[in-house]
Design a protein around this motif. Structure first.
Motif, PDB file in Angstrom:
ATOM      1  N   ASN A 248      -5.095  19.475  -1.288  1.00 16.01           N
ATOM      2  CA  ASN A 248      -5.533  18.198  -1.852  1.00 16.01           C
ATOM      3  C   ASN A 248      -4.363  17.216  -1.972  1.00 16.01           C
ATOM      4  O   ASN A 248      -4.187  16.561  -3.007  1.00 16.01           O
ATOM      5  N   LEU A 249      -3.583  17.134  -0.901  1.00 14.62           N
ATOM      6  CA  LEU A 249      -2.412  16.256  -0.915  1.00 14.62           C
ATOM      7  C   LEU A 249      -2.849  14.803  -0.810  1.00 14.62           C
ATOM      8  O   LEU A 249      -3.521  14.410   0.144  1.00 14.62           O
ATOM      9  N   LYS A 250      -2.444  14.027  -1.797  1.00 16.14           N
ATOM     10  CA  LYS A 250      -2.726  12.588  -1.804  1.00 16.14           C
ATOM     11  C   LYS A 250      -1.411  11.823  -1.851  1.00 16.14           C
ATOM     12  O   LYS A 250      -0.408  12.320  -2.338  1.00 16.14           O
ATOM     13  N   GLY A 251      -1.442  10.596  -1.354  1.00 15.70           N
ATOM     14  CA  GLY A 251      -0.232   9.777  -1.315  1.00 15.70           C
ATOM     15  C   GLY A 251       0.373   9.618  -2.696  1.00 15.70           C
ATOM     16  O   GLY A 251      -0.343   9.343  -3.662  1.00 15.70           O
ATOM     17  N   ARG A 252       1.687   9.770  -2.773  1.00 24.07           N
ATOM     18  CA  ARG A 252       2.376   9.691  -4.067  1.00 24.07           C
ATOM     19  C   ARG A 252       3.037   8.334  -4.298  1.00 24.07           C
ATOM     20  O   ARG A 252       3.890   8.211  -5.181  1.00 24.07           O
ATOM     21  N   GLY A 253       2.639   7.341  -3.515  1.00 25.32           N
ATOM     22  CA  GLY A 253       3.227   6.022  -3.696  1.00 25.32           C
ATOM     23  C   GLY A 253       2.453   5.130  -4.651  1.00 25.32           C
ATOM     24  O   GLY A 253       2.920   4.062  -5.012  1.00 25.32           O
ATOM     25  N   GLY A 254       1.271   5.562  -5.069  1.00 22.68           N
ATOM     26  CA  GLY A 254       0.486   4.769  -6.009  1.00 22.68           C
ATOM     27  C   GLY A 254      -0.990   4.726  -5.674  1.00 22.68           C
ATOM     28  O   GLY A 254      -1.840   4.850  -6.545  1.00 22.68           O
ATOM     29  N   ALA A 255      -1.324   4.563  -4.381  1.00 17.73           N
ATOM     30  CA  ALA A 255      -2.733   4.420  -4.006  1.00 17.73           C
ATOM     31  C   ALA A 255      -3.485   5.745  -4.051  1.00 17.73           C
ATOM     32  O   ALA A 255      -4.684   5.775  -4.327  1.00 17.73           O
ATOM     33  N   GLY A 256      -2.807   6.855  -3.755  1.00 16.73           N
ATOM     34  CA  GLY A 256      -3.448   8.160  -3.849  1.00 16.73           C
ATOM     35  C   GLY A 256      -4.459   8.438  -2.765  1.00 16.73           C
ATOM     36  O   GLY A 256      -5.445   9.150  -3.000  1.00 16.73           O
ATOM     37  N   PHE A 257      -4.243   7.929  -1.545  1.00 20.25           N
ATOM     38  CA  PHE A 257      -5.184   8.160  -0.454  1.00 20.25           C
ATOM     39  C   PHE A 257      -4.977   9.558   0.122  1.00 20.25           C
ATOM     40  O   PHE A 257      -3.842   9.993   0.305  1.00 20.25           O
TER      41      PHE A 257
ATOM     42  N   LEU B 299       1.704   6.215   8.032  1.00 16.27           N
ATOM     43  CA  LEU B 299       2.661   5.716   7.047  1.00 16.27           C
ATOM     44  C   LEU B 299       2.333   6.315   5.695  1.00 16.27           C
ATOM     45  O   LEU B 299       1.209   6.199   5.220  1.00 16.27           O
ATOM     46  N   SER B 300       3.319   6.967   5.102  1.00 16.04           N
ATOM     47  CA  SER B 300       3.109   7.538   3.776  1.00 16.04           C
ATOM     48  C   SER B 300       4.416   7.518   3.004  1.00 16.04           C
ATOM     49  O   SER B 300       5.501   7.305   3.561  1.00 16.04           O
ATOM     50  N   ASN B 301       4.291   7.761   1.721  1.00 18.34           N
ATOM     51  CA  ASN B 301       5.398   7.711   0.784  1.00 18.34           C
ATOM     52  C   ASN B 301       6.365   8.883   0.970  1.00 18.34           C
ATOM     53  O   ASN B 301       5.997   9.943   1.459  1.00 18.34           O
ATOM     54  N   ALA B 302       7.619   8.694   0.598  1.00 19.41           N
ATOM     55  CA  ALA B 302       8.654   9.713   0.794  1.00 19.41           C
ATOM     56  C   ALA B 302       8.299  11.039   0.120  1.00 19.41           C
ATOM     57  O   ALA B 302       8.424  12.110   0.714  1.00 19.41           O
ATOM     58  N   GLU B 303       7.845  10.985  -1.128  1.00 18.98           N
ATOM     59  CA  GLU B 303       7.498  12.226  -1.824  1.00 18.98           C
ATOM     60  C   GLU B 303       6.347  12.949  -1.135  1.00 18.98           C
ATOM     61  O   GLU B 303       6.304  14.185  -1.110  1.00 18.98           O
ATOM     62  N   THR B 304       5.416  12.201  -0.574  1.00 20.58           N
ATOM     63  CA  THR B 304       4.274  12.814   0.106  1.00 20.58           C
ATOM     64  C   THR B 304       4.745  13.698   1.254  1.00 20.58           C
ATOM     65  O   THR B 304       4.273  14.831   1.421  1.00 20.58           O
ATOM     66  N   PHE B 305       5.668  13.203   2.076  1.00 26.70           N
ATOM     67  CA  PHE B 305       6.195  14.000   3.184  1.00 26.70           C
ATOM     68  C   PHE B 305       6.972  15.212   2.676  1.00 26.70           C
ATOM     69  O   PHE B 305       6.918  16.294   3.275  1.00 26.70           O
TER      70      PHE B 305
END
Length: 537
Positions: free
Chosen positions: A57-66, A208-214
């Motif tokens: 259930n990995l979601k983007g950690r930049g704010g949007a959470g997609f 394109l995704s946030n650094a923490e997500t990768f």
């Protein structure tokens, strides 16, 4: 006054470290140390990687959470359908004064981020990787990491990899801004919203995704979904990186498993036992009160349920001794300054909202309160990026969370408490602008022109919004939403074209001789008369 956070504040961990593994051994994990701590990583196929992201259930950690797996599949499908190579972009642009988690990861564990990005690039068949940053420290660390892996932007490289450095601005972190800058344009959102998964860098499908997500993806790929799921909550497994600042004794970045009580995180940072309120999710986030803090746990769903937000992972308590509306006003003024200055609801609305909040503090009464509510409502869903939406959410949350203080200011003589300035802002109250180093580039610099609408001539053809979306947006009535606006320097040629092509000759351009920079403190006034309507034609 709360000083600006350093790029790399104190780092703590609750439970067993994952993203912060090895931080107790060295300040920065170079490639040999990274491999000693984390071990090698085998490549994965595209569907295998998507299933992994879906299972955890990995979601983007930049704010949007997609959801990451949906984004990955969308890019793959678009690339196959069009027969083009996709692009992978790591968004390490962390330009909010209260956020440092991604900056910490890039400075101390850059190879963990690259692991996840290279996994995705290999799975998608991408031949281009770009890492977007805004700080000198993150640029140095990531460029060193690429060099340690033998990656470069050379034409003969199997994978062309480079770092894109942009100005420190709130809107720089928007996905569309980063893509535009990679393509050689200014680091601000374009006039129209586009899907990066369909049409990103160079028109190619872009993941394109946030650094923490990768980085989270790299951890899960090493240990597998079952072991990854042993940490944290069942429906939101793994850990979360948080930046805790505000009224705390020890500002810090902390890695915690999901499910940890929020009050425990605040205690670790030395927050007041009973804070007046806690801003969750950062300056595009929401306030929760002291009673709610005791109910909340660190998870996206839990914070949403109690009226907060995980957002960009910033947690900011304030004390009982400060005026919460005054603290929020400082942030509202900074958010207004961070507008790209190209969308009417943002360029005009956010300064108006900040002035309205100031009016409330200065005894403006119920009329001032209603004005703020109306402005916040009007700016939502009308910009080229999420900045006006996030700023409006912050303002609405402020009004909802501090009803007693609001009543004291609206109906009485104020709350009687000073503003301590505990919420961190950049030095001088705003972020440096322009090219790295603080100087303005020619393209992003102050505008020399203003464009005016003559309402006695305008017939609502809407051509101006088609040609110059950076400046004009049409209201529900089909007419422009502003009477005059500063023209971004990069859009001056388009502004001239809009003047020439206006069917009603209702536009004119004038040189701004009073100031070389946009004025953001006052709403534009209607231009008078018809003279010089086609100056420069």
């Amino acid at each position: 006054m709360n000083e600006a956070l350093p790029d790399v504040p104190e780092v703590r961990v609750v439970g067993l470290p994952q993203l912060t593994s090895g931080f107790d051994l060295v300040e920065r994990l170079d490639l040999p140390m990274h491999l000693k701590v984390h071990g090698p990583l085998e490549p994965m196929g595209g569907e295998q990687l998507a299933k992994l992201a879906e299972n955890i259930n990995l979601k983007g950690r930049g704010g949007a959470g997609f959801p990451f797996h949906k984004k990955l599949r969308s890019v793959a499908e678009s690339a196959i359908r069009r027969g083009v190579r996709p692009v992978v972009v790591v968004n390490g642009s962390e330009d909010e004064p209260a956020c440092r988690k991604d900056t910490v990861l890039i400075n101390r564990a850059p190879h963990l981020i690259l692991d996840g990005a290279l996994l995705a690039a290999e799975a998608l068949g991408a031949r281009t990787l770009v890492v977007g940053v805004t700080r000198e420290s993150t640029q140095r660390s990531m460029e060193a990491a690429l060099a340690e892996r033998g990656l470069s932007n050379g034409r003969r490289s199997a994978l062309r990899a480079r770092v894109q450095r942009n100005p420190v601005r709130m809107v720089t972190g928007a996905a569309a801004s980063l893509i535009r800058s990679i393509d050689g344009g200014p680091a601000i959102p374009p006039g129209r919203k586009v899907s990066a998964s369909q049409n990103g860098v160079g028109g190619a499908p872009t993941l394109l995704s946030n650094a923490e997500t990768f980085a989270q993806l790299a951890i899960a790929a090493r240990i597998g979904p079952e072991r990854y799921g042993n940490t944290g909550l069942y429906d939101e497994p793994g850990t979360v990186m948080l930046t805790v600042s505000g009224a705390v004794a020890r500002p810090m970045v902390i890695e915690v498993p999901t499910g940890v009580p929020l009050r425990y995180v605040l205690q670790l940072a030395g927050a007041p036992p009973v804070p007046q309120g806690v801003l969750t999710g950062g300056y595009h986030g929401k306030w929760i009160d002291a009673a709610t803090v005791n109910e909340a746990i660190v998870s996206r769903n839990s914070l949403d349920a109690v009226g907060g937000a995980l957002g960009a992972g910033a947690i900011l308590p304030i004390t009982q001794e400060t005026c919460p509306l005054g603290e929020s006003l400082r942030v509202a003024q900074w958010l207004a300054e961070e507008s790209a200055g190209q969308c009417g609801p943002c360029y005009l609305g956010l300064p108006a909202a900040a002035r309205g909040l100031e009016d409330i503090l200065n005894g403006g009464g119920p009329a001032a309160l209603e004005a703020v509510k109306q402005v916040a409502k009007n700016v939502k869903r009308r910009g080229a990026c999420s900045h006006p939406d996030g700023s409006a959410m912050f303002l609405e949350s402020t009004i909802k969370a501090f009803t007693d203080d609001l009543a004291a200011h609206v109906l009485g003589n104020g709350c009687g408490r000073p503003v301590e300035g505990v919420l961190p802002l950049f030095e001088g109250g705003r972020a440096p602008t322009g090219i790295p180093g603080g100087a303005e580039s020619e393209e992003n610099g102050p505008s020399r022109q203003k464009i005016y609408v003559d309402w006695t001539l305008c017939r609502g053809h809407g051509l101006c919004a088609d040609i110059l979306p950076e400046v004009f947006e049409l209201g529900a009535d089909g007419f422009p939403t502003m009477a005059q606006a500063q023209v971004p320097r990069y859009a001056e040629a388009k502004a001239l074209r809009a003047v020439r092509r206006c069917p009603a000759l209702a536009l004119r351009i004038e040189e701004d001789t009073r100031s070389q920079a946009p004025t953001r403190n006052n709403l534009p006034v209607l231009s008078q008369g018809r003279g010089r309507r086609a100056l420069g034609r």
